[in-house]
Enzyme design. Structure first.
Site, PDB file in Angstrom:
ATOM      1  N   CYS A  50      49.722  24.548 -12.175  1.00  0.00           N
ATOM      2  CA  CYS A  50      48.506  25.303 -11.899  1.00  0.00           C
ATOM      3  C   CYS A  50      48.562  26.700 -12.526  1.00  0.00           C
ATOM      4  CB  CYS A  50      48.260  25.398 -10.401  1.00  0.00           C
ATOM      5  SG  CYS A  50      49.710  25.862  -9.477  1.00  0.00           S
ATOM      6  N   HIS A 305      50.300  28.295  -4.977  1.00  0.00           N
ATOM      7  CA  HIS A 305      49.334  27.684  -5.895  1.00  0.00           C
ATOM      8  C   HIS A 305      48.578  28.786  -6.615  1.00  0.00           C
ATOM      9  CE1 HIS A 305      46.455  24.796  -7.354  1.00  0.00           C
ATOM     10  NE2 HIS A 305      45.466  25.521  -6.861  1.00  0.00           N
TER      11      HIS A 305
END
Ligand SMILES: [Zn+2]
Length: 1066
Positions: A50, A305
């Site tokens: 990510c 994330h």
């Protein structure tokens, strides 16, 4: 034999044979979904990538970076096709990045893949992908890109766009000498701890001065001693793009652990850097920067994330507010698809319009009607039929515009009639001048560029949240949410406000994309569209089998086509399951131009007995999916009342069941072979089991059910259905298609009970006598005596005593033997006379027949034989031969005994199903070696055996016609040739018919057409070809072997379908 020729091996009646067309459609993998409402592409997460995705999206939404990369000449970078050639200088990273950006711009998919790019980094496993931090990656990526662009026109790409300098000054307070040191940066790292925001951090770095004094002195080179000094730093050169890394992660030395600063830390949308810079001549506006990307880290310091907020500078995306979510698209769609008012009155224009929007301008005719309904909101029949006739006729009449496929089930626009866009096969690679640049956007919705005029846009560039594959519009104010917390800004990207984007770039994803990448994207999109269409059709298209009531008649408890000769009784219709029942009705109506009266659609079921109508479809507004219509469904199309004037039973209760009913043949014939006759009958599943007796005009007796798969008549396979169950329905009794039932009247029952209840007679071994019945004089009344014996008594002694007790002539002593009469009344073969009762495996109390003829010795075999398959008509013969004689000697003896001449005979062994088995082809082998035992039955078959390696295959034609009142076999099998190829087996029925064709046998629906002698290595296709040239076959006038289907013959009925034409026969 035939080994793998059978794809499936099903018993003579099997569900699967009726499931015509119900083959499962090939499963397509689901293609990646198209772009969402934002029209922006996300990036797939490879597992922990990510941070990479966030950075790549930031670079992608830096149009100047993207365009500089695109500007690199393919000749400088080499070609990815040569990447495995060690001699070719291929700059893989920039090439892959170019390609990825082109995909992000143009490829119509929700998320692009980064695997090719990470491969180019040499990251081959998830470990390597996960181990980076986004700030670190930014440097790694830039450095990798720089080194791979060395020696190209792009060598300074990174420097040009991202390079800045900071100058550090230290002034000696004693001599005022200033030492200056310049530092380069591609990004600035700023502290977060104890600061309120970015501007304060910059202030502390580039405005505040640091003093060296007291303990902490500076060594001045000029003074050559430790002095107090003032340290300051300023930004000297500002890059067009300023990247700022926030030091959110710190190390707590007290706790000895990393932690994340989650306190509030602001940053401005626009920032004036002039206060932090050296003084210069530059205009003030040169110092102003706009925020355009915020990479956000969510989570703690050991994981989490990343996603990114990005300002869409070129306005490539479709930004919409939540509450308006569906509106822009719906509006665009309706504007696009709705023809103008005048056009809707012109059927030609309407149809052309619809077809021009289809891929390749081609569509099944039945879908054209549906599309027309969807487009002008009124059906063809209502609007145009009266004036222009049926749709199909109209299409045919305008053959200058429409091209119909031969069936005709598909229609397409003739080329001259289609709009400018050429079909794919006419596409040529683009010329160096960008061919797509000025092209008006194609009509296809899938094009990510869309039609800018139809989009509803907010004013100016807007923000999006790009979270791996998801892209959502956000409001600028949402950025403030990332000032603090577990989820907060981690990297900031500013661009010089002065950098203006050219108007051509606005909303134009093709802008500056090199033509070869445009071409690649175009092809990829077509491929995607094709796959989606295939998938869509696989998932949503249903093929329905329409059975036309007018082509059916009701007989024998089910519906049957009036003629199987043509396939016209069933039509296939393909329809999208998202259509409604009303749409289906419309399509059926269009398909059947000449239908008159009510049109009722009912679900039907093909069962072994025929077609059965289950329930009428209702709920016109429901989709086919909602009414649980499945692929391959059989639909009966009728008036809902009657078929051929007969009201037919409908519903799931009355599904007809096809049963095999066996009855005993009259006692007179019982010894002469198979004692049963077998017929097929159909009963509604809700009828009572007891109705079998009335249906067959049979006195009420017993019904036995065969509980095994075995077709052999062995009583242990049968169980009696209790009398009280005769009042149950077939369904309640659990009877299924293909079940075999044996019906017996009370007298047969008593006899059969002795057959069935064998175990009860075990107690008879306690008896000390055997019974002997006189069978020597056929005319005289049968006499029976009890002869006292025990298990040690020799059979010879029993016979002599019996002859005495029966008062028979002495001469019989030399010409008679004892044979066991089994429970079904059959005479078993005699055994050597020197056997004791025990050795002969007889039970005490058994019934023996005293017959004429000698018993075999222990070196002899007692054999039955029959000519052809005459054992049913009573011509079973008996012979005693030595065990050691050869097959050919045995054949000779049997021919002699049967008074037959000639050498065109061979022997077969009868198997336990009373059927002819494999031929005894080893003529010189002796009988005992071939495992032929006393009591076996051999069959004298006509015809010489084929040479070694050849097969002789009798071919039977399956009759398309059948006598009235006879239950037809499966409709599938009609009109096809049946080849009984199973090891030259000739079943009794067949031979009977062959030799006495005038005898009418209701079970037989076959005509013998001849034998084919063929190599074992030949294929099924060869066999079919050879069968075609049989003289009697010519009557059937078949155009080619392709029209034939071959089944094996197994006891009167087609056995297994032979599917693979290429399979060898052996
Ligand atoms: Zn100094």
């Amino acid at each position: 034999m035939f080994g793998d020729l059978f794809e499936e091996d099903f018993p003579s009646i099997s569900e699967s044979r009726w499931e015509r067309g119900r083959k499962s459609k090939a499963l397509h993998p689901e293609p990646s979904p198209p772009r969402g409402l934002t029209r922006l592409s996300g990036l797939q997460n490879q597992g922990g990538t990510c941070y990479l995705n966030s950075l790549l999206q930031t670079l992608h939404f830096t149009p100047e970076f993207r365009e500089a990369l695109f500007a690199l000449d393919p000749e400088e970078l080499g070609s990815l096709e040569d990447k495995d050639d060690p001699d070719a200088k291929v700059r893989i990273i920039p090439l892959q990045l170019q390609r990825l950006f082109a995909q992000l711009l143009l490829s119509d998919q929700q998320a692009a893949s980064t695997t090719d790019l990470t491969d180019s980094f040499g990251w081959s496993n998830s470990e390597e992908m996960r181990q980076h931090d986004v700030q670190e990656l930014n440097r790694i990526l830039f450095s990798a890109l720089e080194s791979s662009l060395v020696g190209t026109s792009g060598h300074d790409l990174i420097q040009r766009l991202y390079h800045g300098t900071v100058v550090n000054h230290i002034m000696c307070r004693e001599c005022e000498n200033v030492s200056e040191r310049q530092e380069d940066f591609l990004d600035l790292t700023v502290a977060v701890k104890d600061l309120s925001g970015l501007e304060e951090a910059l202030w502390s770095m580039y405005v505040e001065e640091e003093f060296f004094d007291g303990e902490n002195l500076y060594h001045c080179g000029a003074c050559n001693k430790l002095v107090s000094a003032v340290k300051s730093a300023q930004l000297r050169k500002l890059p067009p793009f300023l990247t700022i890394s926030l030091l959110r992660f710190n190390f707590d030395f007290a706790k000895c652990e990393r932690y994340k600063e989650t306190g509030s830390y602001t940053f401005p949308l626009q920032m004036d850097l002039k206060p932090f810079c050296e003084q210069s001549e530059l205009d003030d506006s040169e110092y102003v920067y706009d925020l355009f990307s915020v990479i956000i880290h969510k989570g703690g310091c050991y994981g989490g994330h990343y996603h990114v907020y990005i300002k869409d500078v070129d306005q490539l995306g479709n930004w919409y507010l939540e509450e308006d979510e569906s509106e822009p698209v719906a509006k665009a769609k309706s504007l696009k698809e709705l023809p103008t008012i005048q056009e809707t009155d012109n059927p030609l224009a309407v149809l052309k319009n619809i077809l021009s929007q289809e891929e390749n301008h081609l569509i099944p005719v039945d879908q054209l009607g549906q599309k027309l309904l969807a487009s002008i909101e009124i059906s063809w029949n209502k609007k145009f039929r009266k004036e222009y006739g049926p749709l199909l006729k109209f299409l045919q009449a305008h053959s200058d515009v429409f091209l119909l496929s031969s069936n005709p089930s598909k229609v397409c626009l003739r080329r001259e009639a289609s709009p400018s866009r050429p079909p794919p096969d006419e596409l040529k690679p683009p010329s160096p001048i960008d061919p797509f640049q000025d092209q008006s956007p194609p009509s296809s919705e899938a094009d990510p560029a869309g039609d800018p005029q139809l989009e509803i846009r907010a004013e100016g560039p807007q923000w999006f949240d790009l979270n791996d594959s998801q892209v959502e519009p956000i409001q600028e104010a949402d950025i403030e949410k990332q000032f603090q917390g577990k989820e907060s800004a981690y990297m900031l990207f500013y661009r010089k406000t002065q950098l203006q984007r050219p108007p051509e770039a606005q909303s134009n994803p093709r802008y500056k994309v090199p033509s070869h990448l445009l071409w690649e994207a175009e092809l990829a999109n077509r491929e995607l569209q094709k796959k989606r269409a295939e998938y869509d059709s696989a998932v949503n298209n249903l093929t329905l089998h329409l059975h036309l009531g007018s082509s059916y008649e009701f007989s024998n408890g089910a519906l049957h086509p009036t003629s199987y000769r043509t396939e016209s009784y069933v039509l296939d219709l393909t329809i999208d399951k998202r259509k409604t029942l009303s749409d289906l009705r419309l399509s059926v109506f269009q398909l059947l131009e000449f239908w008159e009266g009510d049109l009722v659609l009912s679900l039907a079921k093909l069962v072994p007995a025929g077609l059965h109508v289950c329930q009428t479809l209702e709920g016109d507004e429901l989709t086919l999916h909602e009414i649980e219509m499945t692929d391959g469904e059989d639909i009966f199309v009728w008036n809902g009342m009657e078929v051929g004037g007969i009201r037919i039973p409908t519903g799931n209760d009355t599904v007809p069941i096809l049963l095999n009913i066996l009855q005993l043949i009259d006692d007179n014939d019982e010894e002469k072979g198979q004692p049963f006759v077998e017929t097929c009958h159909v009963f509604p599943s809700n009828a009572k089991v007891g109705t079998i007796f009335t249906a067959l005009a049979f006195p009420v007796g017993l019904i036995l059910l065969n509980t095994t798969c075995s077709r052999a008549i062995q009583l242990e396979n049968w169980t009696v259905i209790p009398k009280e169950n005769l009042e149950k329905t077939f369904k309640e009794q659990g009877l299924k298609d293909g079940n075999s039932l044996l019906i017996l009247d009370s007298s047969s029952y008593n006899q059969s009970l002795t057959m069935a209840g064998g175990r009860q007679t075990n107690s008879l071994s306690n008896f000390n006598w055997m019974q002997v019945r006189n069978l020597c004089q056929a005319d005289s009344e049968e006499e029976q005596v009890k002869v006292s014996a025990n298990i040690e008594t020799m059979l010879l002694d029993i016979r002599i005593r019996a002859i005495k007790e029966l008062g028979l002539q002495e001469e019989l002593v030399n010409n008679s033997c004892l044979r066991l009469i089994d429970r079904s009344g059959q005479l078993l073969p005699p055994v050597p006379e020197n056997y004791t009762v025990a050795e002969a495996a007889m039970e005490m109390g058994s019934l023996l027949g005293l017959c004429r003829g000698k018993a075999p010795t222990s070196s002899q075999l007692f054999l039955f034989f029959t000519v052809g398959c005459d054992f049913e008509s009573g011509l079973m013969k008996e012979i005693i031969v030595e065990q050691t004689i050869s097959v050919s000697e045995c054949l000779k003896m049997m021919l002699e005994k049967a008074d037959l001449q000639g050498d065109s005979w061979h022997l077969r062994k009868m198997d336990w199903c009373f059927e002819a088995g494999e031929p005894l082809s080893e003529e010189d082998a002796c009988l005992s070696d071939l495992l032929i035992y006393s009591g076996d039955t051999l069959i004298l078959s006509e015809g010489k055996l084929p040479p070694k390696g050849f097969l002789k295959v009798p071919i039977w034609w399956y009759h398309p016609s059948f006598p009235p009142g006879y239950q037809v076999d499966p409709p599938d099998q009609m009109d096809h040739m049946i080849q009984q190829v199973d090891a030259l087996r000739i079943t009794p029925e067949e031979n009977l018919y062959k030799e006495a064709p005038e005898v009418f046998q209701p079970e037989i629906l076959f005509t013998f057409v001849g034998d084919v002698e063929i190599s074992e290595e030949a294929s099924l296709a060869d066999l079919k070809s050879q069968a075609m040239v049989l003289p009697s076959f010519l009557d059937f006038s078949f155009p080619s072997p392709d029209f034939l289907r071959a089944w094996t013959m197994e006891s009167k009925r087609p056995g297994r379908l032979l599917r693979n034409n290429q399979q060898q026969l052996k």
